[in-house]
Design an enzyme around this catalytic site. Structure first.
Site, PDB file in Angstrom:
ATOM      1  N   ARG A  98       0.851  -1.186   0.000  1.00 37.18           N
ATOM      2  CA  ARG A  98       0.000   0.000   0.000  1.00 37.18           C
ATOM      3  C   ARG A  98       0.891   1.241   0.000  1.00 37.18           C
ATOM      4  O   ARG A  98       1.665   1.448   0.927  1.00 37.18           O
ATOM      5  CB  ARG A  98      -0.918   0.008   1.229  1.00 37.18           C
ATOM      6  CG  ARG A  98      -1.804   1.247   1.277  1.00 37.18           C
ATOM      7  CD  ARG A  98      -2.628   1.348   2.557  1.00 37.18           C
ATOM      8  NE  ARG A  98      -3.305   2.629   2.575  1.00 37.18           N
ATOM      9  CZ  ARG A  98      -3.350   3.450   3.614  1.00 37.18           C
ATOM     10  NH1 ARG A  98      -2.759   3.116   4.756  1.00 37.18           N
ATOM     11  NH2 ARG A  98      -3.973   4.605   3.542  1.00 37.18           N
ATOM     12  N   HIS A 142      -3.010  11.043   0.886  1.00 41.32           N
ATOM     13  CA  HIS A 142      -2.454  10.850   2.220  1.00 41.32           C
ATOM     14  C   HIS A 142      -1.884  12.186   2.691  1.00 41.32           C
ATOM     15  O   HIS A 142      -0.703  12.308   3.022  1.00 41.32           O
ATOM     16  CB  HIS A 142      -1.382   9.756   2.208  1.00 41.32           C
ATOM     17  CG  HIS A 142      -1.110   9.160   3.555  1.00 41.32           C
ATOM     18  ND1 HIS A 142      -1.159   7.793   3.809  1.00 41.32           N
ATOM     19  CD2 HIS A 142      -0.792   9.716   4.741  1.00 41.32           C
ATOM     20  CE1 HIS A 142      -0.869   7.558   5.081  1.00 41.32           C
ATOM     21  NE2 HIS A 142      -0.640   8.725   5.671  1.00 41.32           N
ATOM     22  N   GLU A 188      -7.235   8.514   6.653  1.00 44.30           N
ATOM     23  CA  GLU A 188      -7.440   9.097   7.991  1.00 44.30           C
ATOM     24  C   GLU A 188      -8.019  10.504   7.955  1.00 44.30           C
ATOM     25  O   GLU A 188      -7.388  11.479   8.356  1.00 44.30           O
ATOM     26  CB  GLU A 188      -6.126   9.085   8.777  1.00 44.30           C
ATOM     27  CG  GLU A 188      -5.705   7.698   9.196  1.00 44.30           C
ATOM     28  CD  GLU A 188      -4.531   7.702  10.162  1.00 44.30           C
ATOM     29  OE1 GLU A 188      -4.166   8.785  10.668  1.00 44.30           O
ATOM     30  OE2 GLU A 188      -3.983   6.619  10.421  1.00 44.30           O
ATOM     31  N   ASN A 316      -7.134   1.782   9.773  1.00 39.08           N
ATOM     32  CA  ASN A 316      -5.842   1.972  10.413  1.00 39.08           C
ATOM     33  C   ASN A 316      -6.040   1.799  11.909  1.00 39.08           C
ATOM     34  O   ASN A 316      -6.771   2.578  12.529  1.00 39.08           O
ATOM     35  CB  ASN A 316      -5.294   3.368  10.117  1.00 39.08           C
ATOM     36  CG  ASN A 316      -5.015   3.601   8.642  1.00 39.08           C
ATOM     37  OD1 ASN A 316      -5.145   2.692   7.829  1.00 39.08           O
ATOM     38  ND2 ASN A 316      -4.622   4.805   8.295  1.00 39.08           N
ATOM     39  N   TYR A 318      -4.233   1.257  15.635  1.00 42.72           N
ATOM     40  CA  TYR A 318      -3.020   1.337  16.440  1.00 42.72           C
ATOM     41  C   TYR A 318      -3.281   1.168  17.935  1.00 42.72           C
ATOM     42  O   TYR A 318      -2.611   0.412  18.612  1.00 42.72           O
ATOM     43  CB  TYR A 318      -2.333   2.693  16.233  1.00 42.72           C
ATOM     44  CG  TYR A 318      -1.685   2.873  14.895  1.00 42.72           C
ATOM     45  CD1 TYR A 318      -0.387   2.421  14.660  1.00 42.72           C
ATOM     46  CD2 TYR A 318      -2.354   3.497  13.846  1.00 42.72           C
ATOM     47  CE1 TYR A 318       0.227   2.590  13.427  1.00 42.72           C
ATOM     48  CE2 TYR A 318      -1.751   3.673  12.610  1.00 42.72           C
ATOM     49  CZ  TYR A 318      -0.458   3.210  12.405  1.00 42.72           C
ATOM     50  OH  TYR A 318       0.140   3.375  11.184  1.00 42.72           O
ATOM     51  N   GLU A 377      -3.265  -0.041   8.176  1.00 42.92           N
ATOM     52  CA  GLU A 377      -2.066   0.311   8.941  1.00 42.92           C
ATOM     53  C   GLU A 377      -2.173  -0.312  10.331  1.00 42.92           C
ATOM     54  O   GLU A 377      -3.240  -0.304  10.937  1.00 42.92           O
ATOM     55  CB  GLU A 377      -1.897   1.829   9.110  1.00 42.92           C
ATOM     56  CG  GLU A 377      -1.581   2.594   7.852  1.00 42.92           C
ATOM     57  CD  GLU A 377      -1.412   4.088   8.116  1.00 42.92           C
ATOM     58  OE1 GLU A 377      -1.101   4.468   9.281  1.00 42.92           O
ATOM     59  OE2 GLU A 377      -1.593   4.877   7.177  1.00 42.92           O
TER      60      GLU A 377
END
Length: 471
Positions: A98, A142, A188, A316, A318, A377
């Site tokens: 990606r 991005h 995001e 994404n 985290y 991500e």
């Protein structure tokens, strides 16, 4: 000898040094393993081949904005070293990559005449990936908005930017979709809005009013929808498209039916400004009521466009944002506070809570009947300094990945439709406001020489991919 080759040799020695892969729970057949990066963080070459300036070029060169006073001017020089970097991917055994396309490389002014040399780079990148058996997954935005769009229109504060983004998306996908079959629209929205337009900590460095922030969020969501529509008409038939969002993550503090339901309610409400409106075609009543006079201005047609059907949702993931408890209140949930003793990784914002990668895709699939999800991500920063022998023993990253991937396997074993996983990141890079101080890669980069060295986590990830199970 590199960490990667050392670990491989050790795995071959001794009858009991390598566990039987059949003893581990596996991921589904065909599960796609990959890595992820973004254009401004790795490419460099900001003044080459007709590329125009982006808002991140301007922001990084504003004194006091980047903690170590660095910029992405050179980054990891991926623009010139992409063939070498693809060999790093191949050494891991990944089957997908990606990457993001820099809008100002393709349209230096944001609109108007395209720059053929800008797209030529991505043509070369895609061809090299395919020649090495790696599927390209492209992200169209991005955060590196052309600076001219910010100067002329106010960037995402204006409805002109979503329209220009759709035109850019149509141009790129019409030329790459013969080989790139998956496109992510916007990466995001939540962070880009919050840090870039409310807190001023990311480009373009704005501190808007609540009404301004909500309008920017709406315009970015509108840009997503317009891009989806443009891709449907411009790209080759069968091209798949979806977002890549860092959703506000909501985890049941204790896994009781009541808390699970409360966490699901919280997930829908706390993502009302982007994911929910995109999937449902409406803002929740609670979101609009809380915004009050600061609610975004929109039309019914806007909502129809924003909710254009997508083929997958990228997530994404985290860190847990909230641990949720059932509550007898208007919202139906309460958010437990984080104690001061809750652990953190090197990046202070990153609290390790592995169960988040189980619950976020489960909520998304359950709330909106999503049939295909990619973890676009996931990863962590670390100190990552080479030892005297030259190796990087990032056992903290291995701990993080092992625990998160175990929870992801829990999700896939229960039928949560996660199709693939993109590790953030392939290599250390320019980490936005932290400059080069936070290292997220499984390959260490010497930012003076550009040399790439596999960390111990590269061996872990390669073994995981080879087994299709957590190593």
């Amino acid at each position: 000898m590199s960490t990667l080759s050392t670990a491989s040799g050790q795995a071959r020695r001794g009858r009991n040094s390598k566990p039987d892969p059949r003893s581990r729970a596996t991921f589904p057949n065909g599960f796609l393993w990959g890595t992820a990066t973004s254009s401004y963080q790795i490419e460099g070459a900001v003044n080459e081949d007709g590329r125009g300036p982006s808002i991140w070029d301007s922001f990084a060169h504003t004194p006091g904005k980047i903690s170590d006073r660095s910029s992405g001017d050179t980054a990891t020089d991926h623009y010139h070293r992409y063939k070498e970097d693809i060999q790093l991917m191949k050494a891991l055994g990944t089957r997908a990559y990606r990457f993001s396309i820099a809008w100002p490389r393709v349209f230096p002014e944001g609109t108007g005449a395209a720059n053929p040399k800008g797209l030529d780079f991505y043509n070369r990148l895609v061809d090299e990936l395919l020649a090495n058996g790696i599927q390209p997954f492209a992200t169209l935005y991005h955060w590196d908005l052309p600076q001219t769009m910010q100067d002329r229109f106010g960037g995402w504060t204006s409805r002109d930017t979503p329209k220009a983004f759709a035109d850019y998306a149509a141009h790129v996908t019409s030329r790459l979709s013969d080989r790139v079959r998956h496109f992510f629209t916007i990466n995001e929205c939540s962070r880009h809005v919050y840090l870039g337009h409310r807190e001023g900590a990311d480009a373009p460095g704005l501190k808007l009013s609540p009404a301004g922030v909500n309008q920017v969020r709406h315009h970015i969501a509108l840009g997503h929808g317009m891009a989806v529509q443009a891709i449907r008409t411009s790209a080759r038939a069968g091209t798949k498209v979806g977002p890549a969002e860092n959703a506000v993550s909501c985890i049941p503090a204790v896994e009781t039916p009541e808390n699970i339901r409360a966490a699901e309610i919280a997930m829908r409400e706390l993502n009302a400004g982007y994911l929910t409106v995109m999937m449902e075609g409406k803002y929740t009543e609670a979101f609009l009521a809380q915004a009050g006079k600061d609610a975004p201005k929109f039309t019914a047609e806007d909502l129809r466009i924003i909710s254009a059907p997508v083929d997958f949702v990228g997530l994404n993931v985290y860190t847990p944002d909230h641990y949720v408890l059932a509550a007898d209140n208007e919202r139906g949930f309460a958010l437990a506070p984080f104690p001061a003793s809750f652990p953190r990784m090197k990046a202070g914002w990153l609290r390790p809570g592995p169960e988040v990668i189980y619950w976020v895709p489960r909520h998304v699939a359950g709330l909106w009947n999503v049939k295909s999800i990619y973890i676009t991500e996931n990863g962590t920063s670390g100190s990552d300094q080479p030892a005297p022998d030259g190796n990087v023993y990032d056992t903290d990253r291995i701990m993080y990945l092992r625990n998160y991937l175990t929870q992801l396997q829990r999700a896939t074993s229960q039928g949560v439709p996660v199709s693939g996983y993109f590790l953030w990141s392939l290599m250390d890079n320019f980490e936005w406001g932290d400059g080069f101080e936070q290292r997220f890669g499984v390959y260490h980069v010497d930012f003076d020489t550009g040399r790439r060295t596999p960390k111990l986590s590269a061996s872990f990830y390669r073994e995981t991919i080879a087994r299709n199970a957590v190593a």
